[in-house]
Enzyme design. Structure first.
Site, short mmCIF file in Angstrom:
data_model
loop_
_atom_site.label_atom_id
_atom_site.label_comp_id
_atom_site.label_asym_id
_atom_site.label_seq_id
_atom_site.Cartn_x
_atom_site.Cartn_y
_atom_site.Cartn_z
CE1 TYR A 27 -11.15 -7.96 7.53
CE2 TYR A 27 -12.39 -8.58 5.57
CZ TYR A 27 -11.47 -7.76 6.20
OH TYR A 27 -10.87 -6.74 5.49
CE LYS A 33 -11.77 -3.28 7.53
NZ LYS A 33 -10.54 -2.55 8.00
CB THR A 58 -12.98 -4.45 3.14
OG1 THR A 58 -13.08 -5.53 2.19
CG2 THR A 58 -13.94 -4.75 4.28
CG ASP A 59 -14.24 -5.90 -1.88
OD1 ASP A 59 -13.85 -6.41 -0.81
OD2 ASP A 59 -13.95 -6.39 -2.99
CD GLU A 60 -14.11 -9.91 2.38
OE1 GLU A 60 -14.69 -10.47 3.32
OE2 GLU A 60 -13.03 -10.31 1.93
P1 NAD Z 1 -2.51 -7.28 7.19
O1 NAD Z 1 -3.18 -8.35 7.98
O2 NAD Z 1 -1.43 -7.65 6.23
O3 NAD Z 1 -1.89 -6.19 8.16
C1 NAD Z 1 -2.54 -5.72 9.30
C2 NAD Z 1 -1.52 -4.98 10.15
O4 NAD Z 1 -2.21 -4.45 11.31
C3 NAD Z 1 -0.39 -5.87 10.67
O5 NAD Z 1 0.85 -5.23 10.54
C4 NAD Z 1 -0.74 -6.09 12.13
O6 NAD Z 1 0.39 -6.30 12.96
C5 NAD Z 1 -1.47 -4.79 12.47
N1 NAD Z 1 -2.42 -4.95 13.58
C6 NAD Z 1 -3.38 -5.91 13.71
N2 NAD Z 1 -4.03 -5.75 14.87
C7 NAD Z 1 -3.50 -4.67 15.48
C8 NAD Z 1 -3.75 -4.00 16.71
N3 NAD Z 1 -4.70 -4.44 17.56
N4 NAD Z 1 -3.01 -2.92 17.03
C9 NAD Z 1 -2.03 -2.47 16.20
N5 NAD Z 1 -1.75 -3.07 15.01
C10 NAD Z 1 -2.47 -4.15 14.67
O7 NAD Z 1 -3.69 -6.52 6.45
P2 NAD Z 1 -3.72 -5.84 5.01
O8 NAD Z 1 -4.05 -6.87 4.00
O9 NAD Z 1 -2.53 -5.00 4.86
O10 NAD Z 1 -5.01 -4.90 5.18
C11 NAD Z 1 -4.88 -3.57 5.66
C12 NAD Z 1 -6.27 -2.97 5.77
O11 NAD Z 1 -6.92 -2.99 4.51
C13 NAD Z 1 -7.20 -3.71 6.72
O12 NAD Z 1 -7.95 -2.76 7.42
C14 NAD Z 1 -8.08 -4.54 5.82
O13 NAD Z 1 -9.34 -4.78 6.40
C15 NAD Z 1 -8.19 -3.64 4.61
N6 NAD Z 1 -8.41 -4.31 3.32
C16 NAD Z 1 -7.57 -5.31 2.92
C17 NAD Z 1 -7.76 -5.89 1.66
C18 NAD Z 1 -6.87 -7.00 1.18
O14 NAD Z 1 -7.17 -7.58 0.13
N7 NAD Z 1 -5.78 -7.34 1.85
C19 NAD Z 1 -8.79 -5.44 0.83
C20 NAD Z 1 -9.62 -4.43 1.28
C21 NAD Z 1 -9.41 -3.85 2.52
O1 TDX Z 2 -6.75 -21.52 0.03
C1 TDX Z 2 -7.63 -20.78 -0.44
N1 TDX Z 2 -8.41 -21.24 -1.47
C2 TDX Z 2 -9.41 -20.51 -2.03
O2 TDX Z 2 -10.09 -20.97 -2.96
C3 TDX Z 2 -7.88 -19.43 0.06
C4 TDX Z 2 -7.07 -18.87 1.20
C5 TDX Z 2 -8.89 -18.70 -0.53
N2 TDX Z 2 -9.64 -19.23 -1.52
C6 TDX Z 2 -10.71 -18.40 -2.13
C7 TDX Z 2 -11.64 -17.69 -1.16
C8 TDX Z 2 -12.00 -16.43 -1.91
O3 TDX Z 2 -13.07 -16.68 -2.80
O4 TDX Z 2 -10.04 -17.35 -2.83
C9 TDX Z 2 -10.76 -16.11 -2.72
C10 TDX Z 2 -9.86 -15.07 -2.08
O5 TDX Z 2 -9.68 -15.44 -0.73
P1 TDX Z 2 -8.78 -14.57 0.28
O6 TDX Z 2 -7.47 -14.34 -0.37
O7 TDX Z 2 -8.83 -15.22 1.61
O8 TDX Z 2 -9.54 -13.17 0.26
P2 TDX Z 2 -11.08 -12.79 0.56
O9 TDX Z 2 -11.71 -13.75 1.47
O10 TDX Z 2 -11.74 -12.52 -0.76
O11 TDX Z 2 -10.86 -11.40 1.35
C11 TDX Z 2 -9.87 -10.45 0.92
O12 TDX Z 2 -10.45 -9.36 0.25
C12 TDX Z 2 -11.10 -8.37 1.00
C13 TDX Z 2 -9.00 -9.96 2.09
O13 TDX Z 2 -8.51 -11.07 2.81
C14 TDX Z 2 -9.74 -9.02 2.98
O14 TDX Z 2 -8.85 -8.48 3.97
C15 TDX Z 2 -10.29 -7.89 2.19
O15 TDX Z 2 -11.07 -7.05 2.98
#
Ligand code: NAD
Ligand code: TDX
Length: 335
Positions: free
Chosen positions: A156, A160, A132-134
């Site tokens: 988190y 990662k 992730t970018d985080e």
């Molecule tokens: P999500 O939370 O929607 O999905 C995660 C999935 O993993 C779920 O289906 C869950 O059941 C499964 N899972 C969790 N723990 C598990 C375990 N112990 N064993 C087997 N399965 C398990 O997440 P997402 O938003 O789809 O993110 C997917 C990946 O991308 C993650 O690795 C996350 O860190 C990364 N990522 C997400 C974002 C974002 O904005 N959502 C951005 C950058 C990177």
């Molecule tokens: O209710 C809210 N109000 C609010 O202002 C929530 C849930 C979030 N926020 C803010 C926090 C962040 O600045 O919005 C921004 C986005 O928040 P999230 O959607 O929780 O994402 P973020 O914390 O940026 O992390 C996401 O991007 C990187 C994903 O959840 C991660 O899985 C990914 O790695």
């Protein structure tokens, strides 16, 4: 397995991005139609949902397994003998990690180690780690490139980053054929409504206001999920093992502006939000320099934020029963 189609194992395939990747493979026909070359491991946590895969039923084998279960993971690898692993499974929500980091350490770090050890044992050809970018932490000005220091701020992000470093250590120590991908904030259909964009839509659909942390000045780089999974596929096909690729959209937006754009798309007053207590340790801004991907691999995301939000709002209105089915869990999380 059909000739020329690699056996692919996807972890977290019932999650938001993992399921979009599975649907993309289905659409492109990157697996055999008998469902024998694509397997998914997902233990269906609160974030996993097989409804996301209803449109591609029968196209994959499904293992409801925890990636931390070493014995089960070994058995699945022995049986499936995958050539490519795409590892999405993770605990993915920052606010949950602030409440309790335990499962983040287990799934995100130990789970990644267990998968990599199985991948080594069974001679995997490519291991794609979705980081992730985080991991970089926040940046007020400028951008992070792949050589920037890793300096995560939330539990988190730290989990990662630990996994990301572990993957790097396996590349160096064992010549492990991994590629690390660091995407920016994703949004789009089927996202669990704990994250800002689907949460905001759900709150409005329920007649409530959107909670904006602090003063809404935090900046995120928004990547439409279809662009993200197409980028991942491009990296699998053209990327080099041992390398790291940022995957950003260049669509940066302050949270307050993102929320106002959403409210406009939802056809409600631009005042339907409230400033609430800030997130602890809240990262100010994420911004990726993705030129390595754009130039070396010639892949560029296409969907601009305004268009992506419009599509997401339309999808959410059609699928509001699904979003609302998560309401009880969301109210418990944000009580
Ligand atoms: P999500 O939370 O929607 O999905 C995660 C999935 O993993 C779920 O289906 C869950 O059941 C499964 N899972 C969790 N723990 C598990 C375990 N112990 N064993 C087997 N399965 C398990 O997440 P997402 O938003 O789809 O993110 C997917 C990946 O991308 C993650 O690795 C996350 O860190 C990364 N990522 C997400 C974002 C974002 O904005 N959502 C951005 C950058 C990177
Ligand atoms: O209710 C809210 N109000 C609010 O202002 C929530 C849930 C979030 N926020 C803010 C926090 C962040 O600045 O919005 C921004 C986005 O928040 P999230 O959607 O929780 O994402 P973020 O914390 O940026 O992390 C996401 O991007 C990187 C994903 O959840 C991660 O899985 C990914 O790695």
């Amino acid at each position: 397995m059909r000739k020329g189609i690699p056996k692919i194992l996807i972890t977290g395939g019932a999650g938001f991005i993992g399921s979009a990747f599975v649907r993309l493979l289905a659409q492109k026909g990157v697996y055999s139609s008998d469902g024998k070359s694509l397997s998914i491991i997902d233990n269906l946590t609160y974030a996993g949902d097989l409804k996301r895969l209803e449109g591609v039923k029968g196209k994959f084998k499904f293992y409801k397994t925890n990636i931390c279960n070493k014995k089960q993971i070994d058995l699945i690898f022995a049986k499936e003998r995958p050539e490519i692993v795409v590892h999405f499974a993770a605990e993915s929500h920052v606010d949950r990690s602030i409440k309790d980091a335990t499962v983040f350490i287990q799934t995100n770090i130990q789970g990644t180690q267990i998968l990599m050890d199985a991948a080594r044992k069974y001679g995997i050809k490519k291991f794609i780690f979705i980081s992730t970018d985080e991991v970089y932490g926040e940046i007020a000005n400028g951008q992070f490139d792949e050589g920037s220091l890793i300096k995560p701020n939330s539990p988190y992000a730290a989990s990662k980053a630990a996994a990301d470093l572990l993957v790097q250590s396996y590349i160096r120590t064992y010549n492990f054929p991994a590629i690390i991908i660091r995407p920016s904030n994703n949004y789009g259909p089927w996202q669990y409504p704990e994250k800002l964009i689907p949460l905001a839509i759900l709150r409005i659909l329920n007649g409530a206001k959107v909670p904006v942390y602090g003063r809404g000045l935090n900046v995120r780089e928004w990547l439409y999920v279809d662009d993200c999974v197409q980028g991942i596929l491009a990296i699998i096909k053209k990327g080099k093992t041992g390398e790291i690729y940022n995957l950003g959209s260049a669509c940066e937006s302050r949270n307050i502006d993102t929320v106002k754009l959403l409210l406009k798309n939802l056809g409600v007053s631009s005042k339907r939000f409230e400033f609430v207590k800030d997130r602890l340790g809240h990262d100010l801004r994420y911004s990726l320099d993705s030129r390595k991907l754009f130039k070396e691999l010639r892949f560029k995301p296409k969907v601009k934020l305004a268009a992506g939000l419009k599509t997401t709002v339309n999808w959410s209105i059609k699928h509001q029963a699904w979003l609302k089915s998560k309401l009880r869990d969301i109210n418990k999380l944000y009580k």
